[in-house]
Design an enzyme around this catalytic site. Structure first.
Site, short mmCIF file in Angstrom:
data_model
loop_
_atom_site.label_atom_id
_atom_site.label_comp_id
_atom_site.label_asym_id
_atom_site.label_seq_id
_atom_site.Cartn_x
_atom_site.Cartn_y
_atom_site.Cartn_z
CG ASP A 186 -1.96 1.12 1.17
OD1 ASP A 186 -1.76 2.09 0.39
OD2 ASP A 186 -2.96 1.05 1.90
CG HIS A 191 -0.81 5.77 4.67
ND1 HIS A 191 -1.73 6.07 5.64
CD2 HIS A 191 -1.51 5.16 3.67
CE1 HIS A 191 -2.93 5.65 5.26
NE2 HIS A 191 -2.82 5.12 4.06
CB ILE A 206 -2.75 9.16 9.14
CG1 ILE A 206 -3.34 8.76 7.78
CG2 ILE A 206 -3.11 10.61 9.50
CD1 ILE A 206 -4.85 8.81 7.72
N GLY A 209 -4.97 2.42 7.86
CA GLY A 209 -6.01 1.79 8.65
C GLY A 209 -5.78 0.29 8.79
#
Length: 287
Positions: A186, A191, A206, A209
């Protein structure tokens, strides 16, 4: 063009997905395995330790059922897309070396006012035997794409138990956790790229998830699926679901609260150490 609503209910062509032992190990490291005590999770982080068989963390199932189908959901700023919910069911133990056929179906696009919730179901079938290995269900929220007037199904009846958790597990993420997790495939710059994260409304990049989800799955595995020979048995882990409610910043501590909910089932909630809930409405099944 905004969202492509014609995709709803149409299955993609099968796409092959493969993984090897190295992918399994990199994933385990990306979701924190071995950080507290490298000797405790050797079964998930090494392939050549004497007397230790390499195993696959159950939450790797979500990655096993991912594949690029070539279909686009529509034209929108990708910085406005966030992972909203994730569930998976294991129909058989995951092999260390795998080759599957993945089929993806958009199961719904719901108007949430400020945006749209796009729900998808993926199935991963063993390419050699045709046996179903994983069913994965996910939802992504795309801000600014609501207003078309079609609501989704009602929420389930999950309720926070009115008692203290039966168990809590704490894991601290690393400051570079998102950079480790992105090695599993990913590469969303939300991110890693501060400028891209700012477009999405975040002060800094961040955590994925699904990285938070993987940390949570490790906590559930070790708390609920002990083996007779010691350690944790991923073959006992059947299914897991949860809703992402707030982002996690790399370096924050995660607290997974677990409540037994009958034989072979539990509820869970994941929060940061300041009490902010980051995964809510969690369910897990095991045997």
């Amino acid at each position: 063009m905004a969202l492509d609503h014609s995709l709803v209910g149409v299955a993609s062509d099968p796409v092959e997905r493969t993984w090897r032992a190295g992918d399994v190990i990199v994933y385990a490291l990306g979701v924190g395995a071995g950080a507290a005590d490298p000797t405790e999770e050797l079964a998930f982080t090494t392939e050549n330790t004497a007397g230790v068989e390499l195993r696959v963390l159950p939450t790797f199932a979500v990655l096993a059922a991912q594949a690029r189908t070539g279909r686009r959901l529509g034209d929108f700023d990708p910085a406005r897309l966030v992972h909203a919910e994730q569930a998976f069911e294991l129909h058989a133990p995951l092999p260390v070396d795998g080759r599957v056929q993945v089929v993806s179906t958009v199961t719904g696009i719901a108007d949430k006012g400020s945006g749209a919730l796009v729900s998808t179901e993926n199935t991963a079938t063993d390419a050699e035997t045709g046996k179903l290995l994983v069913t994965s269900r996910s939802g992504v929220f795309i801000r600014g794409e609501g207003g078309f007037g079609r609501s989704g199904p009602a929420s389930d009846d999950w309720r926070l138990p009115e008692r203290a958790p039966d168990e809590q597990v704490r894991y601290r993420t690393r400051p570079e956790q998102a950079l480790l997790y992105r090695l599993s495939g990913d590469r969303n710059p939300l991110h890693s790229d501060p400028a891209f994260a700012a477009r999405g409304g975040f002060d800094r990049p961040i955590l994925h998830g699904l990285c938070t989800y993987g940390f949570t799955g490790r906590a559930l595995l070790h708390a609920l699926c002990s083996s007779d020979s010691g350690g944790s048995d991923p073959d006992r882990f059947d299914a897991m679901s949860g809703r992402f409610t707030k982002p996690v910043l790399p370096g924050q501590e995660l607290v997974v609260s677990i409540w037994g909910d009958g034989d072979g089932a539990a509820l869970f909630r994941t929060a940061t150490d300041d009490g902010t809930v980051v995964i809510d409405r969690g369910r897990v099944r095991f045997h």
